[in-house]
Structure formats: C-alpha cells, structure tokens
Design a protein around this motif. Structure first.
Motif, mmCIF file in Angstrom:
data_model
loop_
_atom_site.group_PDB
_atom_site.id
_atom_site.type_symbol
_atom_site.label_atom_id
_atom_site.label_comp_id
_atom_site.label_asym_id
_atom_site.label_seq_id
_atom_site.Cartn_x
_atom_site.Cartn_y
_atom_site.Cartn_z
ATOM 1 N N UNK A 263 0.873 -1.178 0.000
ATOM 2 C CA UNK A 263 0.000 0.000 0.000
ATOM 3 C C UNK A 263 0.905 1.222 0.000
ATOM 4 N N UNK A 264 0.568 2.188 -0.824
ATOM 5 C CA UNK A 264 1.384 3.407 -0.915
ATOM 6 C C UNK A 264 0.503 4.646 -0.782
ATOM 7 N N UNK A 265 1.157 5.774 -0.653
ATOM 8 C CA UNK A 265 0.411 7.028 -0.559
ATOM 9 C C UNK A 265 -0.085 7.286 0.852
ATOM 10 N N UNK A 266 -1.072 8.153 0.970
ATOM 11 C CA UNK A 266 -1.622 8.500 2.281
ATOM 12 C C UNK A 266 -2.452 7.338 2.832
ATOM 13 N N UNK A 267 -2.401 7.151 4.134
ATOM 14 C CA UNK A 267 -3.157 6.063 4.755
ATOM 15 C C UNK A 267 -3.402 6.410 6.216
#
Length: 393
Positions: A90-94
């Motif tokens: 999973x990448x990016x904002x979380x």
C-alpha cells in the motif's frame, strides 16, 4: 430442596463430566440469554436540549454478534493494512481507524440504511460499515480492480451507495454534507445526512458556514465531530479556545457522547437523528474517542504523546474490550463464542489481504471511465496535446 441438592451432589460425584454439562443434561440449566439491559457509564452532555437519550439501553443477542464482529473486523483490518503499508503493498496516504471502531459501528446501528454519510479521510471503518466488503476496502488500498472504486481512490477516497466518501480537504465534508442534506430535503425524503469531521477540522471556517446554512434552511443534517484528542500532532486544547465541540453550533442543539462505548454511541445517534428527522433542524454531536496509531501511517504517534498514555487507553477504554466485558457479564455470549468470532474475523481479513495483493490492476483504458455519470462517448482531453479519449460510464 434438600432432596434436589443431594441428587445434584450424587450426580457430580459419580460422573467425570463437567458440572455445568451435567446440570444442563438433567434440566437444571438456566434459559439462554437473548437480550440484556445496561446503564450508560458516561453521562451524555447536552447543549440547548431539555432532555437527552435514555441512559438504560437494551442489547439483543443478534445485535451483540453484529457489533462485536464489525468492530473486530475493522480492528484486524487496520492492523493488516499497517503491515501491508510497511511492506509497500500500500502506498500514498493512509489513515487508520484503530481505537475509533465504536464510532462508526454505533452510529451505523442508530441510522436508517438510506441515511447518507460523508466523512474525512480516516474512512476505512466507515466504508466497511456502509456495506463494502473487507476485500473491497483492502483492494482499494492496494490499487486493484476489485476495490470499491476499482483502485482509483485509495485510502482517502472510498465510496459506495449513500456513502459520499472520505474527503482529502480538511473540513470540506461540512458544506458538502449540507448540500447532500439539501438534496434529501428537496426530494422530500425522511432521510438524514451525517457529516463527520475531526477535532482539527472543527476550527475550519467552512464548518461554521455550514452550521449557519443548515440552521437557516432547516436541513436534515447531523454534524459529528469524532474527537480523538489530536489534530494531526497537536492536542485539541492547544488548538481550540473551546474544546466542547458539541456546543460549537451555538444556536444548534448539541450532544456529547463517549465514543468508546458502542451502545452509548448508538443511543446518542438514534436520539439525534430522531430530533433531526422530526423537522426540528440540524444537530451537532461530539464523540469523544481515541486513535491508537499516528495521524497517518507515516506518523509514529509518539512524539506528541507518550506510549504510556496510549497503553492506558488500550487498558481502560478500549471499545472492543469494554464491549466484551459487557457481553460476558450479561451472558449474551461465552468466552469460547467470542474467541471463535475473533478467529473467523482473522481468517476473513487475511484471505482478503492475500487477494488484494494479487488481483489485477486496471488497465490504462480505464483512466477514462466513471469520470461522469452516463455521458458515454464524451471526449476527454488526455495528457498529450491535441489528443482526446472517449469517456465510458
């Protein structure tokens, strides 16, 4: 009475079976518990209201199973999501919802299915309670076609029917929620929109503009501040002159609820929605909750609060732990039944996670789908000068 006692003693002494099994087999079992009544532990706080929700609530066995399972699923899902992020699946904002499960599960339990929700970007739990499967959430996070919006939205932008998603602009869900409520009123429905925001967004000017229009136009909206104590890394009392967020509507009635108690949240939501649905206008609800992780996965969450603080909340206020204690004390479910549910939830999440890592991604042609509702054949400008693609609904 003596004869009965002697009979029980004789049975238990002569048989190797557990006493509970022997007594049930011989007709001494108590009838199974199908519902229980509880007192709300933390009193509701009211603003511009003469009375609030009842402080005694009833819980059925069916509801017990659903609430417990939903909270455990969300907690387990977020734990696995954190691990997938660390391994770069999973990448990016979380932004994780662990610790706040009683908010979405309790509010969902107090709503009509057709009621609408619009939220901030901490939205995985809400996406699940609104009806998206665990796979639909997790595949969206990994950018796969089996995600709820086919991998196009990611962590902050999940949607489904009557769920208008997470919103990346802090506080934007206030005016958008007011717009949804306006549409519900315009269509002459009896439905309500819940617009959720955090304590950080509560200081945004657009929230107060939304309060004003909602009151002026008598819109069917419940503004909900999920107050987890921190706006990013800033404690709420360092960012807000008034931390009584349920009173922030001024001329709009408000209610405070313990957001770690799923039954209290359900009761407060039912009360607030009854108020709004009856035509009395909007309401503001503050749910006092806590997040175990940092603001986002990239935030360790320990530079502005101590590990001891987090551990104390987990030990004393954890929403799943508190609910489990009530379940066991009332006899609605046994410890063995709860463990079986937890085991099943773990399997369900792990299975979804495995599929979310291997399902196909969308192909390049899907860049031009679902931009508008309908409008097949509309020309869409591409990144290449003078080139256009054909929109597909």
């Amino acid at each position: 009475m003596l004869a009965t006692s002697a009979r029980i003693l004789r049975l238990t002494c002569l048989s190797p079976k557990p006493v509970s099994v022997l007594l049930c087999n011989r007709g001494f079992c108590a009838p199974p518990v199908t519902e229980a009544t509880f007192e709300i532990a933390s009193p509701f706080k009211l603003h511009r209201l003469d009375s609030g929700p009842k402080t005694e609530v009833t819980l059925t066995k069916d509801d017990t199973l659903k609430y417990f399972k939903d909270m455990v699923i969300i907690r387990r899902m977020e734990t696995v999501v954190a691990n997938l992020y660390k391994e770069k699946s999973i990448r990016g904002f979380c932004h994780l919802y662990s610790g706040q499960e009683a908010c979405c599960v309790g509010m969902e339990a107090g709503m009509k299915r057709g009621d609408c929700v619009i939220s901030s970007y901490r939205t995985h739990g809400w996406t699940y309670t609104r009806g998206v499967s665990v796979l639909g959430v997790m595949s969206e996070l990994t950018g796969r076609a089996s995600g709820c919006v086919h991998g196009k939205g990611g962590s902050m932008h999940m949607y489904c029917e009557n769920f208008f998603g997470g919103n990346g602009i802090v506080g934007a869900q206030g005016p958008l929620g007011a717009g949804i409520a306006f549409a519900l009123k315009y269509r002459k429905t009896d439905l309500v929109c819940l617009a959720l925001y955090g304590d950080g967004a509560a200081n945004q000017g657009q929230i107060f503009e939304s309060y004003n229009l909602a009151q002026l136009w008598n819109l069917p909206i419940l503004f909900v501040c999920e107050n987890n104590g921190y706006g990013m890394g800033t404690p709420s009392d360092r960012a807000a002159a008034s931390t009584e967020y349920y009173t922030r509507g001024d001329y709009i009635p408000g209610i405070w609820v313990d957001g770690m108690d799923v039954l209290a949240v359900r009761a407060a939501t039912q009360f607030a929605l009854d108020h709004v649905r009856s035509g009395k206008g909007p309401m503001v609800m503050e749910a006092a909750t806590y997040r175990y992780h940092g603001h986002s996965v990239s935030d360790p969450g320990t530079s502005y609060r101590t590990r001891e603080e987090i551990a104390e909340v987990r030990a004393k206020r954890d929403p799943i732990g508190l609910f489990k204690d009530r379940i066991l004390s009332s006899g609605l479910l046994t410890s063995e039944e709860l463990k079986a549910i937890e085991k099943d939830c773990r399997k369900q999440v792990e299975s979804a996670a495995a599929k979310a890592k291997t399902d196909p991604e969308l192909t390049a042609e899907h860049l031009y789908t679902n931009i508008y509702k309908g409008d097949a054949g509309l020309k869409v400008r591409t990144c290449e000068p003078g080139q256009f693609a054909t929109h597909q609904p």
